[in-house]
Every structure is written in C-alpha cells, then in structure tokens.
Design a protein around this motif. Structure first.
Motif, PDB file in Angstrom:
ATOM      1  N   SER A   1       8.829   5.514  -2.024  1.00  0.00           N
ATOM      2  CA  SER A   1       8.294   4.735  -0.897  1.00  0.00           C
ATOM      3  C   SER A   1       9.264   4.722   0.286  1.00  0.00           C
ATOM      4  N   ASN A   2      10.558   4.599   0.019  1.00  0.00           N
ATOM      5  CA  ASN A   2      11.538   4.570   1.116  1.00  0.00           C
ATOM      6  C   ASN A   2      11.607   5.912   1.836  1.00  0.00           C
TER       7      ASN A   2
ATOM      8  N   MET B   1      10.211   9.307   6.559  1.00  0.00           N
ATOM      9  CA  MET B   1       9.559  10.481   7.129  1.00  0.00           C
ATOM     10  C   MET B   1       8.502  10.090   8.164  1.00  0.00           C
ATOM     11  N   ILE B   2       7.723   9.036   7.832  1.00  0.00           N
ATOM     12  CA  ILE B   2       6.687   8.587   8.783  1.00  0.00           C
ATOM     13  C   ILE B   2       7.342   8.059  10.052  1.00  0.00           C
ATOM     14  N   ALA B   3       8.402   7.293   9.866  1.00  0.00           N
ATOM     15  CA  ALA B   3       9.107   6.736  11.023  1.00  0.00           C
ATOM     16  C   ALA B   3       9.822   7.810  11.816  1.00  0.00           C
ATOM     17  N   GLY B   4      10.180   8.943  11.162  1.00  0.00           N
ATOM     18  CA  GLY B   4      10.948   9.997  11.835  1.00  0.00           C
ATOM     19  C   GLY B   4      10.115  11.172  12.274  1.00  0.00           C
ATOM     20  N   ILE B   5       8.809  10.942  12.423  1.00  0.00           N
ATOM     21  CA  ILE B   5       7.939  12.055  12.829  1.00  0.00           C
ATOM     22  C   ILE B   5       8.367  12.622  14.169  1.00  0.00           C
TER      23      ILE B   5
ATOM     24  N   LEU C   1       0.825  -1.205   0.000  1.00  0.00           N
ATOM     25  CA  LEU C   1       0.000   0.000   0.000  1.00  0.00           C
ATOM     26  C   LEU C   1       0.862   1.259   0.000  1.00  0.00           C
ATOM     27  N   VAL C   2       1.947   1.261   0.775  1.00  0.00           N
ATOM     28  CA  VAL C   2       2.859   2.420   0.794  1.00  0.00           C
ATOM     29  C   VAL C   2       3.443   2.657  -0.597  1.00  0.00           C
ATOM     30  N   THR C   3       3.822   1.558  -1.261  1.00  0.00           N
ATOM     31  CA  THR C   3       4.402   1.682  -2.607  1.00  0.00           C
ATOM     32  C   THR C   3       3.351   2.183  -3.585  1.00  0.00           C
ATOM     33  N   LYS C   4       2.093   1.662  -3.441  1.00  0.00           N
ATOM     34  CA  LYS C   4       1.016   2.091  -4.325  1.00  0.00           C
ATOM     35  C   LYS C   4       0.704   3.571  -4.122  1.00  0.00           C
ATOM     36  N   LEU C   5       0.774   4.032  -2.883  1.00  0.00           N
ATOM     37  CA  LEU C   5       0.448   5.415  -2.569  1.00  0.00           C
ATOM     38  C   LEU C   5       1.537   6.378  -3.035  1.00  0.00           C
TER      39      LEU C   5
END
Length: 658
Positions: A303-304, A309-313, A293-297
């Motif tokens: 994606s990486n 960014m999500i992990a480093g919020i 889903l992350v790749t599709k989005l």
C-alpha cells in the motif's frame, strides 16, 4: 756451621691473566670470522636474493598481460567455440578497447566472456557486435569506479529482463547502448545509482516488459520508489507487485471493484497496456485519501509503495522524458576520462599492449621464463636456510676436529699433571712451611718439565690457522656451488625448452632442417657444459674441505713429546753444582771449592750480613705479559723471555753468594 746455601724460590704465577689474554685472542678470532660471514650474508647473499627476486618480478611483469589475455581468450573459445581468425579478431578488439579506455586487455576479454555467457554464445560469431557491447560495458564501468564486471552485469541484466532479441547481434548491441544511456541518465537525475537500478530491474524488469512499460518509464518509477525508501531489490519487488495488482482488472474482488467504480475509477483503464504506467495510475488519485480502499486493493505490504507511485506520477513523467534519447553515459564517461588517473591507465594499457606483442611474438615461451624466474626466486629465498644448515654442519665438524686436536695434544700430559696435583695436595696436607716451599718448587719444576718435553706448537698453530682458512674457503665454495647449481639449472631448463622447440620445427617442417639440427647440437653441448660446471663446483668445495681436514690432522701430529738427546758424560753438567760456585777440578779450584766461597756460604747459612733466601717472581707465565700473541715466533719469544728472566735472577744469586 753448614756450608749449604738454601734457596727459597717463590713463583707468583698470574694464570688468570694468561687465560684472559688467550680468551681475548680467541674472542677476537671468532668475532673477525663472524664479521666476515655477516658481510658475506649482507653484501653478497642478500644482494643475490634481491637480484633474483627483481629478475623474477621483471619476468612476471613482462609476462602477466599476455598470459592473462591468453587465458581469457581460451575460456571465451571454450564457451563459444570460436577459434582461428575470429578469435584473433576478438583479441584485437580487446586490446584496442583496453588502450581506448585504460585497463587490462584481459578485463576487456573477461567482459566479452560475461556478455557471451549471460546473453548468448552466438554473439561471438559476430565479433564486431561483441566489440560494440564490450565498449558499452567499458563506458558503464567508468560510471562505476572502473568495475568492468559489475558494469557488464548491469547491462546484461537489463537486456535479459527486457528480453531483448539476440537474433541480430548488431541490432542487440544498439539496444544495449540505448539502455546504457537511459540508466546513466536515470542515475544522474534520480537518487538510485546503477547497482541499485540493476537490483530493482532484476525484480521488476520482466513484469514491466510483460505489462508493456517502457524501459525509460520503469527506470523513472524505480527512482520514485527509491526516493520514498524502497531501494534496490525492495523497490523492484514493490513495482512488480503494484503492476501485478493493476493487471488483475476484472479478476479483482467484487467488493473492491464496487468501491472503485463508486469512486469513479475505470477498471479497464487500469489494465490498458497501450498506455503508459503513469496514465494507468492516474485514475487512482481519487482514492489516495481512502487508506482502507488502497490497502484492500494493493495489500498491506504494497500500500505504501502504491501511494508513493500514485503521488509521484508527475515526477515519473518528468524523469521518463529526461532519460529518453540521451547520450548521458557517453558524456559522463568522457568527463571522467579526462582525469589524470585515467590518462595514466591509458598509458599503462599501451605499455601492456607492447608486452602482449612480446608474449605473442615468443609464441608463449615468455610464460615458461616466468615460471623459471619464480622458481629461481623460490630457491633464492631458501638459500638462507641452506646457509644456516651449512653453518651448523661446518661448525659441528670444526668443533669436533678442534676438540680432537686439543684432546690429542694434552692427553700425553694428563698423567703428569695428575701426579703434580696429587703431590701438591700431599705437601699442603703436611702443612710445615718448608714442605710447602718444596712442594711449590716441585710444581714449578714439573711445569717446566712438561714445557721442555713437548715440541711442535709453532707448526701446530700454523696448520690450525691454515686449516681454518681452508674450512672457511670450503664453506664459501659450497655456497657458490649451490648458486651455480640454481643458475645453471634454470638455464638448462631454458635450453631444454629451446631444444624441444627446434625438434618441433623439424617435425613440422618449419625452417631449415640443418640449421635446426645445428641449434639442437649446440644447445645439447651447452647443457652438458652446465652439468660439468655444477659438478666442478661441488668437487672444488669437497677437495678444499678435505685439504682443511688434512691441515687439522697435521696440527694434531705436530705436537709431540721430545726425544731425549744422547750426549757424552763430559757434556752433562754436574747436577750438584751450585750456581756461582766453581766446578770440581776447574781452574783455580781445590777439591772442596774456594775458601772465600765456603766462607760466604757459611755466613749466609748462619744468618750473616747477607740474605739467606732468594725470591724468584715470575708475574707473567712464559713472558705473555700484555702483548697480543701473533705470528709464528710467539712460542719461541715467550720461552726466551722466561729463560732471560731466570738467568737474570740466578745471576743475582751468584752475586749474593759472592
């Protein structure tokens, strides 16, 4: 029984020794001249060149700060249209900035020029705002190893990407100061340095501004991406693409929206520009483990970066707080400027400021002296070439004259020597010993004859030495004339500039007209005097060279064939008289000579108790021996020694024959 006394005269001549002595003398003369020339080159010419070069360097050093600043200011004026008092005000700020932060005032002016060209020329009309922006650039440069241009580019990039309004230049300068501190704090807290931050902002700044992401938060996510391998421009592109995906909102593909809704993600929150970027990303934490889903989005390329960014919020939120409202740039710069090297730069800036004052005080005339000084250096550097050319010309000329002198001297004797050699070869071909002895005697007689028939060698040598001295003096005078031409040429140029200045003052009505005219008259007189000095130098060199030529000609004319002296028959000795025998009609003589002399002659001729041969050995021609020839009496001394030797041997012959 024969009454004839036979003489066998053996001449052992050591011509090699004579040649060796002469060659040694010639070598010593040339060596001495070479040494003098080397001393002239080493002690005078090289020192002269060094002094001129040092003077040129000094003029360049004095002129450099002023002319560079002047050039930058003229460029700035061309960009902005600012002239007059405002341009002078900007110059003052540039000089003040240089003294505060160290470095060149021209660099400060260059920074101003970049700010105006990359932001807006209108800022130049508010010099105080330009001064404030230049100060920020100087502070940033301390964090970038003193690179003012790079620091200015970092600041102007941030301003342009975030579309900071320049309608109010003073307000814009304050915004630049804020951005400066944010980026400095970001570089201090994270892994990306200022150049990498600028590269990332070039790619993502405008998108972040459009997405209403604060400058502080943008810097925070640049640091997060940098730590995850997305550095510089690559990190900026990744940040821009992630923000672009989030901005799609309702325009996302239906299947993607369905998947996100199924995962509990609020699509509208992803596009809400009223909240921070961190808040927009937080709903996506629930799909982090769904790689598909992350790749599709976000797509395979991004994606990486999106996961990072999500992990480093949390880190982004920490950094956003850390870089906000600080004076980090000022604090870091203050620490750096305590270094001794920075103190030295500030001291140098003060010295350069004094040089700029001199430049301005001379109304830019110092720039002309710089050009003249460098021109003098160029001419002085060419002097060895001029010297070499002069040496070649003088050497060829001297060689030609000396060759002519020698040829003229010996040409008269060529036929005699040829005849002697031919006779000698004939005698040798005949082989009998008696004829060999006779041939040697004839050769010796011819040598003596040539020496006795020529005269003037002493004068020839004196004129040759004098000519050589004059020729060398002419060479030195030529070098002096060349240098005099160069120096007076420079001074004439300076005088001409001053004449033009006083003429301009008269035209513009500046100063006292009579005083200006008097100065012009004096300077014109100086110019003419310098021209005459140049002419006189070359005239002296030429006259000396002509005098040298006359001396060589006098040397050539000095060697002549002797004129036969006219004497009475009574003054001519009997050619048939044998040494030691009484003359005819002399006291105590009879017609045929004394009886005792006849008896002795007969005894010698018939192999009696006395020798029937006399050997004359001259081991050193003309008495040259091992004595170094010098002085005007050398030829006379040599001749007298040979005469003494011959008289001594002939006296022995007289004794031997009784």
């Amino acid at each position: 029984m024969s009454n004839t006394l036979s003489y066998i005269i053996q001449i052992n001549e050591n011509f090699d020794k004579v040649n060796s002595s002469f060659n040694k003398f010639q070598t010593n003369v040339h060596t001495g001249i070479d040494k003098v020339q080397k001393q002239l080159n080493g002690l005078r010419l090289n020192n002269l060149i060094q002094n001129i070069s040092s003077a040129a360097d000094g003029l360049t050093a004095m002129n450099d700060p002023g002319i560079k600043l002047s050039t930058s200011l003229y460029d700035l004026s061309a960009i902005t249209g600012v002239t007059g008092s405002k341009l002078k005000e900007i110059e003052g700020y540039a000089r003040e900035n240089a003294k505060t932060f160290g470095g060149a005032a021209a660099d400060s002016a260059e920074s101003y020029k970049l700010i105006l060209s990359q932001l807006s020329p209108e800022i130049g009309k508010v010099p105080i705002a330009l001064k404030a922006m230049g100060k920020e650039a100087s502070i940033t440069s301390k964090l970038m190893g003193g690179d003012t241009v790079a620091a200015t580019n970092v600041l102007t990039t941030a301003m342009n990407q975030y579309q900071v309004s320049l309608a109010d230049p003073i307000k814009a300068s304050k915004e630049m100061a804020k951005m400066n501190n944010v980026m400095a704090a970001s570089a201090k807290e994270g892994s990306a340095e200022l150049p990498q931050i600028a590269q990332a902002l070039e790619q993502s700044g405008l998108a972040a501004k459009t997405a209403n992401v604060s400058f502080e938060e943008t810097n925070a996510f640049i640091q997060v991406l940098d730590k995850n391998g997305k550095k510089g421009a690559e990190g900026g592109v990744a940040l821009r693409n992630v923000m672009a995906t989030l901005a799609q909102g309702r325009f996302l593909p239906k299947d993607v929206k369905a998947e996100l809704t199924s995962a509990g993600v609020n699509i509208n929150k992803l596009t809400d520009n009223s909240i921070s970027l961190s808040e927009r990303l937080k709903p996506l934490k629930s799909i982090m483990t769904d790689q598909a889903l992350v790749t599709k989005l976000f797509g395979k390329e991004n994606s990486n970066a999106a996961i990072a960014m999500i992990a480093g919020i949390n880190e982004a939120e920490r950094l956003t707080t850390a870089v906000s409202g600080t004076n980090s740039a000022y604090e870091q710069a203050a620490i750096i400027m305590e270094a001794p090297s920075e103190k030295n730069k500030q001291l140098q800036a003060q010295i350069d400021d004094f040089k700029i004052s001199l430049f301005n005080g001379s109304n830019g005339l110092l720039a002309y002296t710089n050009i003249l000084g460098n021109t003098a250096r160029d001419f002085s550097n060419l002097m060895p070439i001029f010297q070499g050319a002069g040496t070649i010309i003088s050497t060829v000329t001297s060689a030609t004259k000396l060759q002519a002198l020698w040829t003229g001297t010996v040409s008269g004797a060529t036929a005699v020597w040829t005849g002697i050699q031919t006779a000698f070869n004939t005698v040798m071909a005949m082989n009998p010993i008696i004829w060999v002895v006779i041939g040697i005697m004839a050769l010796a007689a011819a040598i003596v004859w040539v020496v006795s028939k020529t005269e003037g060698w002493g004068n020839a040598w004196k004129h040759t030495v004098t000519g050589a001295k004059l020729l060398f003096t002419a060479y030195v005078e030529t070098v002096k004339a060349q240098f005099n031409t160069m120096v007076n040429g420079i001074m004439i140029g300076i005088d001409k500039i001053q004449i033009a200045w006083y003429k301009f003052k008269n035209m513009a009505g500046l100063g006292d007209s009579k005083a200006n005219s008097a100065e012009i008259s004096k300077l014109n007189s100086d110019v003419e005097a310098r021209k005459e000095s140049i002419k006189a130098g070359y005239k002296k060199a030429a006259s000396t060279a002509v005098a040298a030529g006359m001396e060589f000609k006098a040397a050539y004319d000095s060697v002549k064939w002797k004129k036969e002296s006219k004497t009475d028959d009574a003054g001519i000795a009997d050619a048939g008289t044998i040494p030691g025998a009484a003359s005819k009609g002399g006291a105590g003589s009879s017609g045929g000579g004394s009886a005792s002399a006849k008896k002795s002659n007969e005894a010698v001729a018939t192999g009696g108790t006395k020798h029937n041969y006399i050997t004359i050995t001259i081991k050193e021609l003309n008495g040259l021996k091992d004595v170094v020839i010098s002085g005007k009496d050398a030829a006379n001394k040599a001749g007298s020694e040979v005469a003494d030797e011959l008289l001594r041997i002939l006296a022995m012959a007289t004794t031997a024959t009784g």
